[in-house]
Design an enzyme around this catalytic site. Structure first.
Site, PDB file in Angstrom:
ATOM      1  N   LEU A  90       1.109  15.435   0.804  1.00 19.77           N
ATOM      2  CA  LEU A  90       1.309  15.751  -0.618  1.00 19.77           C
ATOM      3  C   LEU A  90       2.748  16.074  -0.998  1.00 19.77           C
ATOM      4  O   LEU A  90       3.026  16.392  -2.148  1.00 19.77           O
ATOM      5  CB  LEU A  90       0.387  16.913  -1.010  1.00 19.77           C
ATOM      6  CG  LEU A  90      -1.112  16.610  -0.867  1.00 19.77           C
ATOM      7  CD1 LEU A  90      -1.951  17.822  -1.261  1.00 19.77           C
ATOM      8  CD2 LEU A  90      -1.514  15.397  -1.690  1.00 19.77           C
ATOM      9  N   SER A 134      -8.881  12.495   7.291  1.00 21.88           N
ATOM     10  CA  SER A 134      -9.925  11.517   7.635  1.00 21.88           C
ATOM     11  C   SER A 134      -9.312  10.123   7.802  1.00 21.88           C
ATOM     12  O   SER A 134      -9.803   9.326   8.601  1.00 21.88           O
ATOM     13  CB  SER A 134     -11.045  11.517   6.590  1.00 21.88           C
ATOM     14  OG  SER A 134     -10.614  10.961   5.372  1.00 21.88           O
ATOM     15  N   ASN A 135      -8.238   9.834   7.068  1.00 17.93           N
ATOM     16  CA  ASN A 135      -7.561   8.543   7.282  1.00 17.93           C
ATOM     17  C   ASN A 135      -6.862   8.514   8.637  1.00 17.93           C
ATOM     18  O   ASN A 135      -6.851   7.476   9.310  1.00 17.93           O
ATOM     19  CB  ASN A 135      -6.559   8.270   6.150  1.00 17.93           C
ATOM     20  CG  ASN A 135      -7.236   7.641   4.950  1.00 17.93           C
ATOM     21  OD1 ASN A 135      -7.693   6.498   5.012  1.00 17.93           O
ATOM     22  ND2 ASN A 135      -7.326   8.378   3.856  1.00 17.93           N
ATOM     23  N   HIS A 192      -2.891   5.436  -1.413  1.00 17.79           N
ATOM     24  CA  HIS A 192      -3.194   6.140  -2.665  1.00 17.79           C
ATOM     25  C   HIS A 192      -4.586   5.694  -3.111  1.00 17.79           C
ATOM     26  O   HIS A 192      -4.907   4.515  -3.020  1.00 17.79           O
ATOM     27  CB  HIS A 192      -2.142   5.773  -3.718  1.00 17.79           C
ATOM     28  CG  HIS A 192      -2.339   6.485  -5.013  1.00 17.79           C
ATOM     29  ND1 HIS A 192      -1.984   7.809  -5.190  1.00 17.79           N
ATOM     30  CD2 HIS A 192      -2.885   6.087  -6.195  1.00 17.79           C
ATOM     31  CE1 HIS A 192      -2.295   8.177  -6.429  1.00 17.79           C
ATOM     32  NE2 HIS A 192      -2.850   7.147  -7.048  1.00 17.79           N
ATOM     33  N   GLU A 211     -10.866   3.137   1.979  1.00 19.97           N
ATOM     34  CA  GLU A 211      -9.585   3.504   2.594  1.00 19.97           C
ATOM     35  C   GLU A 211      -9.687   3.454   4.122  1.00 19.97           C
ATOM     36  O   GLU A 211      -8.787   2.977   4.805  1.00 19.97           O
ATOM     37  CB  GLU A 211      -9.170   4.924   2.182  1.00 19.97           C
ATOM     38  CG  GLU A 211      -8.809   5.069   0.720  1.00 19.97           C
ATOM     39  CD  GLU A 211      -8.376   6.482   0.376  1.00 19.97           C
ATOM     40  OE1 GLU A 211      -7.679   7.123   1.183  1.00 19.97           O
ATOM     41  OE2 GLU A 211      -8.741   6.962  -0.712  1.00 19.97           O
ATOM     42  N   LEU A 269       6.884  15.169  -1.433  1.00 20.51           N
ATOM     43  CA  LEU A 269       7.808  14.052  -1.603  1.00 20.51           C
ATOM     44  C   LEU A 269       8.650  13.935  -0.333  1.00 20.51           C
ATOM     45  O   LEU A 269       9.154  14.937   0.177  1.00 20.51           O
ATOM     46  CB  LEU A 269       8.715  14.310  -2.812  1.00 20.51           C
ATOM     47  CG  LEU A 269       9.588  13.133  -3.258  1.00 20.51           C
ATOM     48  CD1 LEU A 269       8.729  11.990  -3.792  1.00 20.51           C
ATOM     49  CD2 LEU A 269      10.580  13.579  -4.336  1.00 20.51           C
ATOM     50  N   ILE A 270       8.779  12.727   0.188  1.00 17.71           N
ATOM     51  CA  ILE A 270       9.567  12.527   1.409  1.00 17.71           C
ATOM     52  C   ILE A 270      11.049  12.574   1.034  1.00 17.71           C
ATOM     53  O   ILE A 270      11.486  11.856   0.129  1.00 17.71           O
ATOM     54  CB  ILE A 270       9.236  11.152   2.054  1.00 17.71           C
ATOM     55  CG1 ILE A 270       7.729  11.049   2.355  1.00 17.71           C
ATOM     56  CG2 ILE A 270      10.066  10.916   3.305  1.00 17.71           C
ATOM     57  CD1 ILE A 270       7.218  12.027   3.390  1.00 17.71           C
ATOM     58  N   ASN A 321       2.192   4.518   2.543  1.00  8.14           N
ATOM     59  CA  ASN A 321       1.330   5.568   1.999  1.00  8.14           C
ATOM     60  C   ASN A 321       0.051   4.922   1.506  1.00  8.14           C
ATOM     61  O   ASN A 321       0.056   3.762   1.095  1.00  8.14           O
ATOM     62  CB  ASN A 321       2.039   6.257   0.823  1.00  8.14           C
ATOM     63  CG  ASN A 321       1.177   7.330   0.180  1.00  8.14           C
ATOM     64  OD1 ASN A 321       0.577   8.156   0.872  1.00  8.14           O
ATOM     65  ND2 ASN A 321       1.086   7.316  -1.144  1.00  8.14           N
TER      66      ASN A 321
HETATM   67  C1  GRF Z   1      -7.012  10.012   0.376  1.00  5.18           C
HETATM   68  O1  GRF Z   1      -7.819   9.768  -0.741  1.00  5.18           O
HETATM   69  C2  GRF Z   1      -5.698   9.295   0.224  1.00  5.18           C
HETATM   70  O2  GRF Z   1      -5.779   8.130  -0.546  1.00  5.18           O
HETATM   71  C3  GRF Z   1      -4.862  10.311  -0.482  1.00  5.18           C
HETATM   72  O3  GRF Z   1      -5.295  11.557  -0.020  1.00  5.18           O
HETATM   73  C4  GRF Z   1      -6.596  11.467   0.506  1.00  5.18           C
HETATM   74  C5  GRF Z   1      -6.475  11.918   1.931  1.00  5.18           C
HETATM   75  O4  GRF Z   1      -7.647  12.048   2.562  1.00  5.18           O
HETATM   76  N1  GRF Z   1      -3.472  10.025  -0.289  1.00  5.18           N
HETATM   77  P1  GRF Z   1      -7.671  12.413   4.114  1.00  5.18           P
HETATM   78  O5  GRF Z   1      -6.798  13.648   4.320  1.00  5.18           O
HETATM   79  O6  GRF Z   1      -7.162  11.235   4.882  1.00  5.18           O
HETATM   80  O7  GRF Z   1      -9.094  12.729   4.393  1.00  5.18           O
END
Ligand code: GRF
Length: 244
Positions: free
Chosen positions: A91, A14-15, A110, A180, A93-94, A108
């Site tokens: 999810l 979604s981001n 968070h 976000e 580690l790079i 990133n």
């Molecule tokens: C978000 O809450 C972000 O902060 C975290 O993982 C979630 C990802 O959401 N790193 P999406 O996949 O962007 O919907």
């Protein structure tokens, strides 16, 4: 020429979508999402990328030596001439080689106010459960540069979001996620603009972030954050850019 951006995501993306939607509002964008990478073959993020006509690749990470993953990741990023990477719910580690090649060019997001509630294993609902268990009254997203450890690199931007009495983890998660979606595209935009101009964006601690009183509705919070960002944080970020 606009700066090619890569988004790495493991889940819903979604981001990623918020970044794509923001990009679509820009006239002659100085940056563009050129590549989506996921470690999950069935990630919705890949679907979103493909739907937007963006090269979207599954990259096998599970069960492979880190060196192989690093090599393949760097090949993919270099083949698209990527100048900025945004991790969006990624999810893994790079690998250190990738971090080293994109130092201060990889961010990133968070869903809590780092350095609290971060680190290995702190992702998804666990973060919000920990925030609620701590009794914290304020939470919110953090955008930071990526280094060799989970959630540890220099902080670029944070936004406060109220924790309300009786919040369930998924309710708090949804409130933070909405913020976000406002914050991340704007940070990507400002970093993308700086890098496209050959500037070095330096991390900063945003001065005078908006305090969001508990009594506000989510719509108020969104408006306050959008206004606060535009009026306060964006100029602050520009002011910290240094010409290289
Ligand atoms: C978000 O809450 C972000 O902060 C975290 O993982 C979630 C990802 O959401 N790193 P999406 O996949 O962007 O919907």
């Amino acid at each position: 020429m606009s700066l090619p951006v890569a988004v790495l995501a493991s889940g819903s993306g979604s981001n990623l979508q918020a970044i794509l939607d923001y990009q679509a509002t820009l006239d002659a964008p100085p940056w563009r999402v050129e590549l989506v990478i996921s470690d999950q073959e069935d990630a919705r993020a890949l679907e979103r990328g493909r739907r937007s006509g963006i090269r979207s690749r599954f990259l096998q990470v599970a069960g492979r030596p880190s060196g192989d993953v690093a090599g393949e990741t760097l090949d993919l990023l270099r083949s698209a001439d990527i100048g900025l990477i945004a991790l969006a719910g990624y999810l893994r580690l790079i690998p250190a080689d990738v971090v080293g090649a994109f130092r201060e060019r990889m961010v990133n997001i968070h869903p809590a106010l780092l350095p609290a509630f971060g680190g290995k294993g702190m992702y998804g609902m666990r973060v919000h459960e920990a925030v609620l268990a701590s009794g914290a009254r304020v939470t919110g997203p953090t955008v930071h540069f990526v280094d060799e450890e989970y959630d540890r690199g220099p902080i670029i931007a944070q936004w406060p979001v109220p924790v309300r009495a009786g919040d369930a983890p998924h309710v708090l998660a949804a409130r933070v996620l909405r913020v976000e979606h406002l914050l991340y595209p704007r940070v990507v935009d400002h970093l993308g603009r700086a890098l496209a101009r050959g500037c070095r964006p330096t991390p900063f601690s945003p001065p005078g972030t908006v305090f969001l009183a508990d009594s506000r509705t989510v719509a108020d919070v969104e408006r306050a954050i959008a206004a606060g960002f535009v009026d306060g944080i964006a100029p602050a970020l520009r002011a910290t850019e240094q010409r290289t």
